[in-house]
Design a protein around this motif. Structure first.
Motif, PDB file in Angstrom:
ATOM      1  N   THR A   6       0.569  -5.706  11.459  1.00 47.97           N
ATOM      2  CA  THR A   6       1.221  -5.036  10.339  1.00 47.97           C
ATOM      3  C   THR A   6       1.495  -3.590  10.724  1.00 47.97           C
ATOM      4  O   THR A   6       0.880  -3.060  11.639  1.00 47.97           O
ATOM      5  CB  THR A   6       0.347  -5.033   9.062  1.00 47.97           C
ATOM      6  N   PRO A   7       2.400  -2.930  10.018  1.00 51.93           N
ATOM      7  CA  PRO A   7       2.671  -1.517  10.281  1.00 51.93           C
ATOM      8  C   PRO A   7       1.694  -0.597   9.538  1.00 51.93           C
ATOM      9  O   PRO A   7       2.030   0.541   9.251  1.00 51.93           O
ATOM     10  CB  PRO A   7       4.100  -1.351   9.763  1.00 51.93           C
ATOM     11  N   TYR A   8       0.518  -1.075   9.217  1.00 50.32           N
ATOM     12  CA  TYR A   8      -0.446  -0.315   8.437  1.00 50.32           C
ATOM     13  C   TYR A   8      -1.575   0.220   9.296  1.00 50.32           C
ATOM     14  O   TYR A   8      -1.922  -0.341  10.324  1.00 50.32           O
ATOM     15  CB  TYR A   8      -1.030  -1.189   7.320  1.00 50.32           C
ATOM     16  N   THR A   9      -2.163   1.311   8.824  1.00 53.13           N
ATOM     17  CA  THR A   9      -3.365   1.886   9.412  1.00 53.13           C
ATOM     18  C   THR A   9      -4.503   1.619   8.442  1.00 53.13           C
ATOM     19  O   THR A   9      -4.338   1.783   7.226  1.00 53.13           O
ATOM     20  CB  THR A   9      -3.200   3.412   9.604  1.00 53.13           C
ATOM     21  N   HIS A  60     -16.789   4.217   2.040  1.00 53.50           N
ATOM     22  CA  HIS A  60     -17.022   2.796   2.266  1.00 53.50           C
ATOM     23  C   HIS A  60     -15.731   2.057   1.929  1.00 53.50           C
ATOM     24  O   HIS A  60     -14.783   2.631   1.436  1.00 53.50           O
ATOM     25  CB  HIS A  60     -18.173   2.297   1.393  1.00 53.50           C
ATOM     26  N   GLY A  61     -15.712   0.764   2.173  1.00 52.88           N
ATOM     27  CA  GLY A  61     -14.514  -0.016   1.914  1.00 52.88           C
ATOM     28  C   GLY A  61     -13.408   0.355   2.880  1.00 52.88           C
ATOM     29  O   GLY A  61     -13.619   1.111   3.834  1.00 52.88           O
ATOM     30  N   LEU A  62     -12.242  -0.187   2.637  1.00 55.38           N
ATOM     31  CA  LEU A  62     -11.085   0.048   3.499  1.00 55.38           C
ATOM     32  C   LEU A  62      -9.874   0.406   2.664  1.00 55.38           C
ATOM     33  O   LEU A  62      -9.637  -0.186   1.614  1.00 55.38           O
ATOM     34  CB  LEU A  62     -10.738  -1.212   4.301  1.00 55.38           C
ATOM     35  N   VAL A  63      -9.103   1.339   3.168  1.00 56.41           N
ATOM     36  CA  VAL A  63      -7.812   1.650   2.587  1.00 56.41           C
ATOM     37  C   VAL A  63      -6.764   1.316   3.646  1.00 56.41           C
ATOM     38  O   VAL A  63      -6.998   1.514   4.845  1.00 56.41           O
ATOM     39  CB  VAL A  63      -7.722   3.126   2.125  1.00 56.41           C
ATOM     40  N   ALA A  64      -5.645   0.772   3.209  1.00 54.41           N
ATOM     41  CA  ALA A  64      -4.509   0.488   4.084  1.00 54.41           C
ATOM     42  C   ALA A  64      -3.439   1.531   3.801  1.00 54.41           C
ATOM     43  O   ALA A  64      -2.986   1.657   2.660  1.00 54.41           O
ATOM     44  CB  ALA A  64      -3.964  -0.908   3.824  1.00 54.41           C
ATOM     45  N   LEU A  65      -3.079   2.271   4.838  1.00 58.25           N
ATOM     46  CA  LEU A  65      -2.077   3.323   4.700  1.00 58.25           C
ATOM     47  C   LEU A  65      -0.758   2.850   5.282  1.00 58.25           C
ATOM     48  O   LEU A  65      -0.719   2.329   6.400  1.00 58.25           O
ATOM     49  CB  LEU A  65      -2.533   4.585   5.423  1.00 58.25           C
ATOM     50  N   GLY A  66       0.310   3.047   4.524  1.00 63.27           N
ATOM     51  CA  GLY A  66       1.645   2.699   4.993  1.00 63.27           C
ATOM     52  C   GLY A  66       2.147   3.697   6.016  1.00 63.27           C
ATOM     53  O   GLY A  66       1.478   4.683   6.347  1.00 63.27           O
ATOM     54  N   HIS A  67       3.349   3.481   6.513  1.00 66.02           N
ATOM     55  CA  HIS A  67       3.942   4.352   7.540  1.00 66.02           C
ATOM     56  C   HIS A  67       4.059   5.798   7.078  1.00 66.02           C
ATOM     57  O   HIS A  67       4.101   6.714   7.889  1.00 66.02           O
ATOM     58  CB  HIS A  67       5.301   3.826   7.993  1.00 66.02           C
ATOM     59  N   GLY A  69       1.774   7.287   5.311  1.00 63.86           N
ATOM     60  CA  GLY A  69       0.428   7.814   5.115  1.00 63.86           C
ATOM     61  C   GLY A  69      -0.124   7.621   3.719  1.00 63.86           C
ATOM     62  O   GLY A  69      -1.247   8.032   3.434  1.00 63.86           O
ATOM     63  N   GLU A  70       0.639   6.980   2.859  1.00 61.62           N
ATOM     64  CA  GLU A  70       0.188   6.748   1.478  1.00 61.62           C
ATOM     65  C   GLU A  70      -0.542   5.410   1.379  1.00 61.62           C
ATOM     66  O   GLU A  70      -0.155   4.436   2.035  1.00 61.62           O
ATOM     67  CB  GLU A  70       1.383   6.750   0.521  1.00 61.62           C
ATOM     68  N   PRO A  71      -1.570   5.338   0.528  1.00 62.85           N
ATOM     69  CA  PRO A  71      -2.300   4.076   0.352  1.00 62.85           C
ATOM     70  C   PRO A  71      -1.422   2.983  -0.250  1.00 62.85           C
ATOM     71  O   PRO A  71      -0.716   3.202  -1.225  1.00 62.85           O
ATOM     72  CB  PRO A  71      -3.428   4.440  -0.609  1.00 62.85           C
ATOM     73  N   ASP A  72      -1.474   1.805   0.370  1.00 66.06           N
ATOM     74  CA  ASP A  72      -0.755   0.639  -0.138  1.00 66.06           C
ATOM     75  C   ASP A  72      -1.701  -0.473  -0.570  1.00 66.06           C
ATOM     76  O   ASP A  72      -1.257  -1.480  -1.122  1.00 66.06           O
ATOM     77  CB  ASP A  72       0.202   0.090   0.925  1.00 66.06           C
ATOM     78  N   GLY A  73      -2.989  -0.309  -0.302  1.00 69.75           N
ATOM     79  CA  GLY A  73      -3.964  -1.315  -0.711  1.00 69.75           C
ATOM     80  C   GLY A  73      -5.354  -0.863  -0.340  1.00 69.75           C
ATOM     81  O   GLY A  73      -5.526   0.082   0.435  1.00 69.75           O
ATOM     82  N   PHE A  74      -6.344  -1.534  -0.939  1.00 67.77           N
ATOM     83  CA  PHE A  74      -7.719  -1.240  -0.578  1.00 67.77           C
ATOM     84  C   PHE A  74      -8.612  -2.437  -0.859  1.00 67.77           C
ATOM     85  O   PHE A  74      -8.284  -3.311  -1.663  1.00 67.77           O
ATOM     86  CB  PHE A  74      -8.243   0.014  -1.295  1.00 67.77           C
ATOM     87  N   ALA A  75      -9.725  -2.446  -0.143  1.00 66.68           N
ATOM     88  CA  ALA A  75     -10.762  -3.461  -0.333  1.00 66.68           C
ATOM     89  C   ALA A  75     -12.097  -2.734  -0.392  1.00 66.68           C
ATOM     90  O   ALA A  75     -12.320  -1.781   0.365  1.00 66.68           O
ATOM     91  CB  ALA A  75     -10.756  -4.456   0.824  1.00 66.68           C
ATOM     92  N   TYR A  76     -12.960  -3.193  -1.274  1.00 65.75           N
ATOM     93  CA  TYR A  76     -14.294  -2.603  -1.408  1.00 65.75           C
ATOM     94  C   TYR A  76     -15.281  -3.728  -1.633  1.00 65.75           C
ATOM     95  O   TYR A  76     -15.026  -4.640  -2.415  1.00 65.75           O
ATOM     96  CB  TYR A  76     -14.326  -1.630  -2.589  1.00 65.75           C
ATOM     97  N   GLY A  88      -0.732  -2.342  -3.754  1.00 69.19           N
ATOM     98  CA  GLY A  88       0.306  -1.729  -4.565  1.00 69.19           C
ATOM     99  C   GLY A  88       1.562  -2.569  -4.551  1.00 69.19           C
ATOM    100  O   GLY A  88       1.759  -3.414  -3.660  1.00 69.19           O
ATOM    101  N   GLN A  89       2.418  -2.334  -5.491  1.00 73.05           N
ATOM    102  CA  GLN A  89       3.625  -3.148  -5.652  1.00 73.05           C
ATOM    103  C   GLN A  89       4.495  -3.165  -4.401  1.00 73.05           C
ATOM    104  O   GLN A  89       4.978  -4.219  -3.992  1.00 73.05           O
ATOM    105  CB  GLN A  89       4.429  -2.644  -6.846  1.00 73.05           C
ATOM    106  N   ARG A  90       4.662  -2.033  -3.761  1.00 76.32           N
ATOM    107  CA  ARG A  90       5.571  -1.995  -2.610  1.00 76.32           C
ATOM    108  C   ARG A  90       5.041  -2.776  -1.410  1.00 76.32           C
ATOM    109  O   ARG A  90       5.808  -3.115  -0.515  1.00 76.32           O
ATOM    110  CB  ARG A  90       5.903  -0.560  -2.207  1.00 76.32           C
ATOM    111  N   ALA A  91       3.741  -3.090  -1.408  1.00 78.59           N
ATOM    112  CA  ALA A  91       3.144  -3.810  -0.279  1.00 78.59           C
ATOM    113  C   ALA A  91       3.089  -5.317  -0.492  1.00 78.59           C
ATOM    114  O   ALA A  91       2.822  -6.060   0.454  1.00 78.59           O
ATOM    115  CB  ALA A  91       1.732  -3.286  -0.019  1.00 78.59           C
ATOM    116  N   ARG A  92       3.356  -5.772  -1.697  1.00 76.94           N
ATOM    117  CA  ARG A  92       3.275  -7.210  -1.957  1.00 76.94           C
ATOM    118  C   ARG A  92       4.388  -7.940  -1.215  1.00 76.94           C
ATOM    119  O   ARG A  92       5.529  -7.522  -1.207  1.00 76.94           O
ATOM    120  CB  ARG A  92       3.341  -7.478  -3.460  1.00 76.94           C
TER     121      ARG A  92
END
Length: 168
Positions: A6-9, A60-67, A69-76, A88-92
């Motif tokens: 994926t193009p995510y960090t 803790h947990g994980l955040v997924a950052l889009g290209h 640098g903004e968060p597009d999702g997270f898991a905890y 987030g909506q744009r990542a679905r």
């Protein structure tokens, strides 16, 4: 199994992420629950409530950052429970959900967790389908209670999903 490309960090959730994650969680919660949640619960689920609930997640947990640098999702997760998982909506529909789940499962396994579980609100069909596709097994519906955000509790029915994680 290798992680999907994926193009995510991905990185640990940081305090600076919390305001954006609160808005993302609010929107994601409404997208998944608005059609069936009690009006008291919908009214209580404000961005401010989510921001307060997120405060212990920093570090803790994980955040997924889009290209950008903004968060597009997270898991905890809290121990063996994958407590929160939101996009987030744009990542679905982008593949982020599978990649984030894979990373969260790897991190949980890295903490020595071999048997994980999560709860999915009855009626949240999109999330239910995703968890099954990701290899989680639906163990049935449990009657439970959820915080109303005001110090009280409301009845809820949730599917309990389980998954055996690969040993690291």
């Amino acid at each position: 199994m290798t992680a999907p490309l994926t193009p995510y960090t991905f990185r640990a959730i940081e305090a600076r992420d919390l305001p954006a994650l609160a808005l993302l969680w609010h929107e994601a919660w409404r997208a998944g629950h608005l059609a069936f949640a009690a009006s008291e619960l919908v009214d209580a689920r404000t961005p401010e409530l989510f921001l307060n609930r997120l405060k212990p997640f920093a570090g803790h947990g994980l955040v997924a950052l889009g290209h950008d640098g903004e968060p597009d999702g997270f898991a905890y997760w809290d121990g063996a429970e994958l407590d929160q998982f939101h996009l987030g909506q744009r990542a679905r529909g982008t593949g982020l959900a599978g990649a984030l789940m894979h990373r969260a499962e790897e991190a949980m396994a890295g903490e020595g967790i071999t048997s994980a579980h999560l709860f999915c609100a009855e009626g949240n069909a999109r999330a239910h389908r995703f968890y099954e596709k990701a290899g989680w097994r639906d163990q049935g519906v449990e009657a439970t209670k959820v915080s109303d955000g005001l110090g009280g509790w409301l009845p809820a029915a949730c599917h309990r999903f389980t998954k055996e994680l690969a040993r690291r």
